[in-house]
Design an enzyme around this catalytic site. Sequence first.
Site, PDB file in Angstrom:
ATOM      1  N   HIS A 138       0.868  -1.187   0.000  1.00 56.86           N
ATOM      2  CA  HIS A 138       0.000   0.000   0.000  1.00 56.86           C
ATOM      3  C   HIS A 138       0.896   1.225   0.000  1.00 56.86           C
ATOM      4  O   HIS A 138       1.733   1.399   0.875  1.00 56.86           O
ATOM      5  CB  HIS A 138      -0.917   0.017   1.225  1.00 56.86           C
ATOM      6  CG  HIS A 138      -1.798   1.230   1.263  1.00 56.86           C
ATOM      7  ND1 HIS A 138      -3.018   1.267   0.622  1.00 56.86           N
ATOM      8  CD2 HIS A 138      -1.625   2.460   1.828  1.00 56.86           C
ATOM      9  CE1 HIS A 138      -3.574   2.455   0.800  1.00 56.86           C
ATOM     10  NE2 HIS A 138      -2.750   3.198   1.529  1.00 56.86           N
ATOM     11  N   CYS A 139       0.720   2.082  -1.006  1.00 58.98           N
ATOM     12  CA  CYS A 139       1.560   3.268  -1.146  1.00 58.98           C
ATOM     13  C   CYS A 139       0.811   4.477  -0.592  1.00 58.98           C
ATOM     14  O   CYS A 139      -0.244   4.863  -1.110  1.00 58.98           O
ATOM     15  CB  CYS A 139       1.905   3.498  -2.626  1.00 58.98           C
ATOM     16  SG  CYS A 139       2.952   4.940  -2.904  1.00 58.98           S
TER      17      CYS A 139
END
Length: 291
Positions: free
Chosen positions: A180-181
């Site tokens: 997850h960025c």
Amino acid sequence: MDFLTLFAIYVAVVLTCIVLVCRYSGQQQTPFTALLTWMLKIAAPFTPKWLQKFTQWTLHRLFHQRNNMFIYLHILLEGAVFAEFTYEVFGFCREMDTTLTSLSVPYVLLLIKTFFFYLCIKRDPGTVTKKKVAGQLHIYPYDRRLFHPGVSCPTCQLVKPARSKHCRVCNRCVQRFDHHCVWVNNCIGVQNTRYFLLYLFSVCSMAGDIALLTGDMLLHAVLRSGLMTASYIDEYGQQQPAGPLFVVQHLFLTFPRIIFMLGFLVFVFFLLAGYALFHTYLALVNQTSNE
């Protein structure tokens, strides 16, 4: 404050950012994590409880829940860099006969980067849903080590396809989940990995090009001013040639914002270049950082 003090503050800020990103990026076993944990244990007895709870709540909101704060921060930093480049570096480069074609490259790269940035934010990374799960089960084979057939996600109540993982930030299962960025406030999965890689390389190219133009401008400024052959009188009254440290201090005092911008761009370039090459390697060997 003198040059060394300002430089020390700059390094401290950069290291603090690295520690926070490493601590809350999901990689729990890192030297930065161990250092931060040790520092928190030392400071905990002297920190008020309300401050500890507020800090934990803030970090949880920023790194463990969907949040647009880093998108806004991304845009703010980008705007500051291009404002400095446009209003100061651009004019100096024109005076030093830099072509308009070279000076227009960062703006072209900005448009390309913004397009891929938007796709990374809005593109569905490959969410596993009731309608699509039947088709997603047969795309990747189960390795029976990390991914086993017939295993259901306790949250989504769906059979997990191979190479999928439940994202605790977005609260969904994502096919070929990588990570997850927080910078794009989205997962990186099977449907947006290519856009994420193109986004990384476009940011690296943009930062590197602006850094080269800025460095070229500073080099021409030094050569035109004759600083390399200049001399100064030291505290003992002796004439000394101007060395590299004197030149750097002179540039820092003359162009402080440009020097800070150049240091920031160099840091961003090497950080993201390494990150982009790592994810390119994973793509070439058909693996993910999750695996």
